[in-house]
Design an enzyme around this catalytic site. Sequence first.
Site, short mmCIF file in Angstrom:
data_model
loop_
_atom_site.label_atom_id
_atom_site.label_comp_id
_atom_site.label_asym_id
_atom_site.label_seq_id
_atom_site.Cartn_x
_atom_site.Cartn_y
_atom_site.Cartn_z
N ARG A 8 3.31 -31.69 0.43
CA ARG A 8 4.74 -31.37 0.44
C ARG A 8 5.54 -32.64 0.16
O ARG A 8 5.03 -33.75 0.26
CB ARG A 8 5.14 -30.79 1.81
CG ARG A 8 4.58 -29.40 2.05
CD ARG A 8 5.05 -28.87 3.38
NE ARG A 8 6.45 -28.46 3.33
CZ ARG A 8 7.35 -28.79 4.24
NH1 ARG A 8 7.03 -29.57 5.26
NH2 ARG A 8 8.60 -28.36 4.14
N LYS A 50 -2.90 -34.35 12.11
CA LYS A 50 -2.96 -33.37 11.03
C LYS A 50 -4.40 -33.05 10.62
O LYS A 50 -5.16 -33.93 10.22
CB LYS A 50 -2.18 -33.90 9.83
CG LYS A 50 -2.07 -32.88 8.73
CD LYS A 50 -0.73 -32.97 8.07
CE LYS A 50 -0.69 -32.17 6.80
NZ LYS A 50 0.63 -32.11 6.23
N ARG A 75 10.26 -33.52 13.44
CA ARG A 75 9.58 -34.64 14.11
C ARG A 75 9.87 -34.58 15.60
O ARG A 75 10.93 -34.13 15.99
CB ARG A 75 10.11 -36.01 13.62
CG ARG A 75 10.23 -36.17 12.15
CD ARG A 75 8.94 -36.71 11.54
NE ARG A 75 9.04 -36.63 10.10
CZ ARG A 75 9.48 -37.62 9.33
NH1 ARG A 75 9.86 -38.75 9.86
NH2 ARG A 75 9.53 -37.47 8.02
C1 BTN Z 1 0.91 -30.81 2.95
O1 BTN Z 1 0.61 -30.77 4.13
O2 BTN Z 1 1.62 -31.72 2.50
C2 BTN Z 1 0.37 -29.75 2.03
C3 BTN Z 1 -1.00 -30.09 1.52
C4 BTN Z 1 -1.59 -29.05 0.59
C5 BTN Z 1 -2.87 -29.53 -0.06
C6 BTN Z 1 -3.55 -28.44 -0.83
S1 BTN Z 1 -5.17 -28.89 -1.35
C7 BTN Z 1 -5.26 -27.46 -2.33
C8 BTN Z 1 -3.91 -27.28 -2.97
N1 BTN Z 1 -3.81 -28.04 -4.19
C9 BTN Z 1 -2.92 -29.02 -4.09
O3 BTN Z 1 -2.65 -29.82 -5.00
N2 BTN Z 1 -2.33 -29.00 -2.90
C10 BTN Z 1 -2.85 -27.94 -2.08
#
Ligand code: BTN
Length: 330
Positions: free
Chosen positions: A123, A188, A323
């Site tokens: 994100r 996380k 947060r």
């Molecule tokens: C986050 O917490 O910031 C979201 C992470 C999401 C990661 C997943 S891995 C599979 C899919 N492909 C990506 O490029 N991102 C999501």
Amino acid sequence: MATHRQVLRILADGERHSGAELAQTLGVSRAAVWKAVRKAETSLGLQIETQRGRGYRLQAPLDLLDSARILEAIEPSQRRHLARIEIHDEIDSTNSHLMRAARGGAAAGTLCLAERQSAGRGRHGRSWVSPYGSNLYLSLLWRFELGPAQLGGLSLAAGTAVAAALSAEGVAEIGLKWPNDILWRGRKLAGLLLELAGEATGPSQVVIGVGVNTRLGAAGTAIDQPWADLDEILGAQGYDRNRLAGRVAARLLGAVARYAQDGLAPFLAEWEARDPYLGAPVELHLGERRIVGRHAGITEQGALRLATTAGVQTFLAGEVSLRPPTGGPR
Ligand code: BTN
């Protein structure tokens, strides 16, 4: 398949294999095997122990993705929602791939996984660390009659689905941090990235991307927030990567079908039961702005209710991040 990938499939068992054996199995010269091993190291970032005359061994075994084993973990009731499973050895991002496929007409229920992402996305424009052969990088394409505005709660529904899959795998103490984070003891463990496209009044297409940390190893040093992985929580033998992928997929398929019928309402109790910040003082960050208040629950649209001195305000996920007021884990 390129020779270095074929070599890797054999070395995945973590045992030592001689150059002669590899060369014979793959029908190439021993020099080609040596080259392939070096290529696996440089292009995939793996460490392969080499002993002159004794052969090659991966530093740790790899449980590579296998569509039959993933399918086994998807109950028939959810399997009927699945269109197909794609497994890529390497891809830029499983989300980007399915967004492109969706534009090309790919079916709802297409599931895409990769052993490695070269441009994994998180994100807020962050990158998602995606080393080869460990963790889960999984995306599901779904199509809704609803418009994007009615899908604001979908990421929360998907979050409860991933939490349920992890819990079925044996992970206790899972927390859900609004809107997209899955935590273990405040660190996380997994994240979700939902990407939507479509008409304002529907239909729309959504790619739900899930990243679960199973083994971050040395790659974890690149992550700038507290993290956990399944190796730490369950031990390397305590989980099965393919079964987990199947469980995540099954629960996501169940969740999207349910959401299309009933929206977020049926998921809210589970979300709130796992939300460690519910009722607690929190800070919301909107770019440079900070708003302080008490987390007063989630609306049926997936917005956060914040009790502030000016009354209760609601915030949609968008660019907001939550947060603890002291600046703890994000
Ligand atoms: C986050 O917490 O910031 C979201 C992470 C999401 C990661 C997943 S891995 C599979 C899919 N492909 C990506 O490029 N991102 C999501």
